[in-house]
Scaffold this motif. Sequence first.
Motif, PDB file in Angstrom:
ATOM      1  N   MET A  99      78.367  15.005  38.581  1.00 13.54           N
ATOM      2  CA  MET A  99      77.737  16.314  38.442  1.00 13.54           C
ATOM      3  C   MET A  99      78.037  16.944  37.083  1.00 13.54           C
ATOM      4  O   MET A  99      77.207  17.675  36.534  1.00 13.54           O
ATOM      5  N   LYS A 100      79.193  16.630  36.521  1.00 16.02           N
ATOM      6  CA  LYS A 100      79.544  17.167  35.204  1.00 16.02           C
ATOM      7  C   LYS A 100      78.814  16.436  34.083  1.00 16.02           C
ATOM      8  O   LYS A 100      78.326  17.066  33.134  1.00 16.02           O
ATOM      9  N   ALA A 110      74.784  14.924  45.114  1.00 17.46           N
ATOM     10  CA  ALA A 110      75.104  14.967  43.684  1.00 17.46           C
ATOM     11  C   ALA A 110      73.910  14.602  42.815  1.00 17.46           C
ATOM     12  O   ALA A 110      74.003  14.649  41.581  1.00 17.46           O
ATOM     13  N   GLN A 113      93.299  11.064  36.466  1.00 20.61           N
ATOM     14  CA  GLN A 113      93.171  11.941  37.616  1.00 20.61           C
ATOM     15  C   GLN A 113      94.023  11.456  38.797  1.00 20.61           C
ATOM     16  O   GLN A 113      94.373  10.285  38.886  1.00 20.61           O
ATOM     17  N   GLN A 141      76.274  13.810  34.484  1.00 17.70           N
ATOM     18  CA  GLN A 141      74.881  13.524  34.820  1.00 17.70           C
ATOM     19  C   GLN A 141      74.294  12.311  34.072  1.00 17.70           C
ATOM     20  O   GLN A 141      73.288  12.430  33.389  1.00 17.70           O
ATOM     21  N   THR A 146      85.475  11.986  45.745  1.00 18.21           N
ATOM     22  CA  THR A 146      85.513  13.285  45.078  1.00 18.21           C
ATOM     23  C   THR A 146      85.594  13.131  43.567  1.00 18.21           C
ATOM     24  O   THR A 146      84.897  13.821  42.814  1.00 18.21           O
ATOM     25  N   ASN A 147      86.445  12.208  43.105  1.00 18.68           N
ATOM     26  CA  ASN A 147      86.534  11.942  41.667  1.00 18.68           C
ATOM     27  C   ASN A 147      85.165  11.568  41.111  1.00 18.68           C
ATOM     28  O   ASN A 147      84.740  12.045  40.049  1.00 18.68           O
ATOM     29  N   THR A 171      81.966  12.011  42.454  1.00 19.56           N
ATOM     30  CA  THR A 171      80.899  13.011  42.515  1.00 19.56           C
ATOM     31  C   THR A 171      81.148  14.146  41.530  1.00 19.56           C
ATOM     32  O   THR A 171      80.197  14.663  40.915  1.00 19.56           O
ATOM     33  N   ASP A 172      82.400  14.542  41.345  1.00 20.04           N
ATOM     34  CA  ASP A 172      82.698  15.578  40.352  1.00 20.04           C
ATOM     35  C   ASP A 172      82.289  15.120  38.953  1.00 20.04           C
ATOM     36  O   ASP A 172      81.702  15.896  38.176  1.00 20.04           O
ATOM     37  N   TRP A 173      82.603  13.868  38.625  1.00 12.25           N
ATOM     38  CA  TRP A 173      82.259  13.341  37.299  1.00 12.25           C
ATOM     39  C   TRP A 173      80.745  13.235  37.131  1.00 12.25           C
ATOM     40  O   TRP A 173      80.197  13.570  36.076  1.00 12.25           O
ATOM     41  N   ASP A 195      76.581  12.000  50.409  1.00  9.32           N
ATOM     42  CA  ASP A 195      77.354  12.706  49.394  1.00  9.32           C
ATOM     43  C   ASP A 195      76.777  12.470  48.002  1.00  9.32           C
ATOM     44  O   ASP A 195      76.734  13.392  47.172  1.00  9.32           O
TER      45      ASP A 195
END
Length: 265
Positions: free
Chosen positions: A23-24, A50, A249, A26, A16-17, A19-21, A46
């Motif tokens: 997508m933010k 992304a 995080q 790129q 999660t850490n 994929t969030d990074w 996953d």
Amino acid sequence: MKIATLNINSVNARLTNLTDWLMKNQPDIMMLQEIKTEFNNFPFFDLQMAGYHAEILGQKSYNGTAILSRHPMTVRTQSLPNFPDENARYLECEITINSRQYIMASLYLPNGNPPQNNLADTSKFSYKLAWMDAFIKHADELIKQNKPIILAGDFNVIMSPHDVYNSEIFIGNALFRPEVQNRLRLLNRIGYCDTYRRLYPHDNGYTFWDYTGGSLQNDFGMRIDYIFTSPYLTDRLKSCFVDKEFRKQEKASDHTILMAEFEDK
């Protein structure tokens, strides 16, 4: 063009850490080390969601490297050429970005320190030196191909006293011994550039903080993750950034993300 690297210390534990990074921010390419999983358990789906295709060199519970790309990618080699190794430490791909072909490698150098229960055992340090010798030889052969090259990852080398919070306590440590420092300096001599140091000769640029002893809170860090570039990319280097916030995080790796940006022309 943005290139990032991270020792993720288990991709599934910190998915999660990651994929969030991604997508933010790129990045075009993300290099991963210590993915700690085999092919069948790697989170390909996953990462596709992304926006990334992945090539991996996996190993159960230990080591492992991966390259995530938003662009067409093919594997050139898994493991260093002419260096038999049971550990998954080196993955090299050719990636096409805007019709230009790049050679990019994600690498995880051996630590080299002896086991705690047998400090007289030098086998891990000998393995580290042999690995580095094979790597430098291969890097020299790559640069002679006159293609844009990026060598990125966890090098497990502290290059100077400026790269660690307290160099005195690391004297004799396999990350700080002159034998490994001198080998890594050979990359500079054959034409590669340490991107962070090129732009920031005086900042510490720490990329690792241990989980214990309040290391992160007290900034007891070290710089052991690098992005090295061949001359074509060195001349196009725009920025290099250590994202310390990623390390803060919940469920973070003990490393954080290093990212470099280049003019794509």
